[in-house]
Write a protein that holds these residues in place. Structure first.
Motif, short mmCIF file in Angstrom:
data_model
loop_
_atom_site.label_atom_id
_atom_site.label_comp_id
_atom_site.label_asym_id
_atom_site.label_seq_id
_atom_site.Cartn_x
_atom_site.Cartn_y
_atom_site.Cartn_z
N SER A 33 -59.05 -68.21 -15.20
CA SER A 33 -58.05 -67.18 -15.44
C SER A 33 -58.16 -66.77 -16.90
O SER A 33 -58.45 -67.59 -17.76
CB SER A 33 -56.65 -67.71 -15.15
OG SER A 33 -56.50 -68.02 -13.79
N ASN A 34 -57.93 -65.52 -17.17
CA ASN A 34 -57.94 -65.02 -18.54
C ASN A 34 -56.63 -64.31 -18.83
O ASN A 34 -56.00 -63.76 -17.93
CB ASN A 34 -59.09 -64.03 -18.75
CG ASN A 34 -60.43 -64.69 -18.60
OD1 ASN A 34 -61.14 -64.45 -17.62
ND2 ASN A 34 -60.80 -65.51 -19.55
N ALA A 35 -56.27 -64.33 -20.10
CA ALA A 35 -55.02 -63.68 -20.48
C ALA A 35 -55.12 -63.17 -21.91
O ALA A 35 -56.00 -63.58 -22.68
CB ALA A 35 -53.85 -64.67 -20.37
N TRP A 36 -54.21 -62.29 -22.22
CA TRP A 36 -54.01 -61.82 -23.58
C TRP A 36 -52.58 -62.18 -23.98
O TRP A 36 -51.63 -61.97 -23.23
CB TRP A 36 -54.19 -60.30 -23.66
CG TRP A 36 -55.60 -59.86 -23.48
CD1 TRP A 36 -56.22 -59.49 -22.32
CD2 TRP A 36 -56.59 -59.73 -24.52
NE1 TRP A 36 -57.52 -59.15 -22.56
CE2 TRP A 36 -57.77 -59.28 -23.89
CE3 TRP A 36 -56.59 -59.94 -25.89
CZ2 TRP A 36 -58.96 -59.04 -24.61
CZ3 TRP A 36 -57.76 -59.70 -26.60
CH2 TRP A 36 -58.92 -59.26 -25.96
N CYS A 96 -57.14 -63.68 -27.01
CA CYS A 96 -57.68 -63.85 -25.67
C CYS A 96 -57.67 -65.34 -25.35
O CYS A 96 -57.92 -66.17 -26.23
CB CYS A 96 -59.12 -63.31 -25.65
SG CYS A 96 -59.97 -63.47 -24.08
N ALA A 97 -57.39 -65.67 -24.10
CA ALA A 97 -57.30 -67.07 -23.69
C ALA A 97 -57.96 -67.27 -22.34
O ALA A 97 -57.98 -66.36 -21.50
CB ALA A 97 -55.85 -67.53 -23.64
N THR A 98 -58.46 -68.48 -22.13
CA THR A 98 -59.07 -68.86 -20.86
C THR A 98 -58.46 -70.16 -20.37
O THR A 98 -58.27 -71.09 -21.15
CB THR A 98 -60.59 -69.05 -21.02
OG1 THR A 98 -61.20 -67.78 -21.28
CG2 THR A 98 -61.21 -69.65 -19.78
N GLY A 99 -58.17 -70.20 -19.10
CA GLY A 99 -57.64 -71.42 -18.48
C GLY A 99 -58.27 -71.63 -17.13
O GLY A 99 -58.91 -70.73 -16.57
N PHE A 100 -58.06 -72.82 -16.58
CA PHE A 100 -58.66 -73.18 -15.30
C PHE A 100 -57.59 -73.63 -14.32
O PHE A 100 -56.63 -74.30 -14.69
CB PHE A 100 -59.69 -74.30 -15.50
CG PHE A 100 -60.81 -73.91 -16.42
CD1 PHE A 100 -60.74 -74.18 -17.77
CD2 PHE A 100 -61.93 -73.26 -15.93
CE1 PHE A 100 -61.76 -73.83 -18.63
CE2 PHE A 100 -62.96 -72.90 -16.77
CZ PHE A 100 -62.87 -73.17 -18.12
#
Length: 126
Positions: A33-36, A96-100
């Motif tokens: 998943s990506n987010a701002w 910007c961020a990345t999660g699993f």
């Protein structure tokens, strides 16, 4: 190890547009998943937009709905934030961020993201 690099920030007049880019490397792009998020001095990091791509779930903060769009180009390992109708209150550092393995309700939670970029400044003048 996942590395993220934002770009595209700058100075824009109110009503204008910017597109932020986030280059993602080192992860399995299709499972994340990506987010701002954005942050102003003295305040906590604030959710802006997030996507759980495999489930097609996308969420936006109420303050940006209808103006901002998160998207990705999986072939290029890029995530974007198109920002239209910008307002002075959109001024912030954008991350910007990345999660699993995030569920849709968790997209808004900064603590669920494992990797962050260094941020890019956006200034909207009135």
């Amino acid at each position: 190890q996942v590395l993220l690099q934002e770009s595209g920030g700058g100075l824009v007049q109110a009503g204008g547009s910017l597109r932020l880019s986030c280059a993602v490397s080192g992860g399995t792009f299709g499972t994340v998943s990506n987010a701002w998020f954005r942050q102003t001095p003295g305040k906590e990091r604030q959710f802006v937009a997030g996507a759980r791509w495999s489930g097609g779930n996308i969420r936006y903060a109420d303050s940006v709905k209808g103006r901002f769009t998160i998207s990705r180009d999986s072939a290029k390992n890029m995530v974007y934030l198109q920002m239209n109708s910008l307002k002075p209150e959109d001024t912030a550092v954008y991350y910007c961020a990345t999660g699993f393995n995030l569920r849709s309700p968790e997209l808004v939670n900064a603590g669920r993201y494992n990797y962050w970029g260094q941020g890019t400044h956006v200034t909207v003048s009135s």
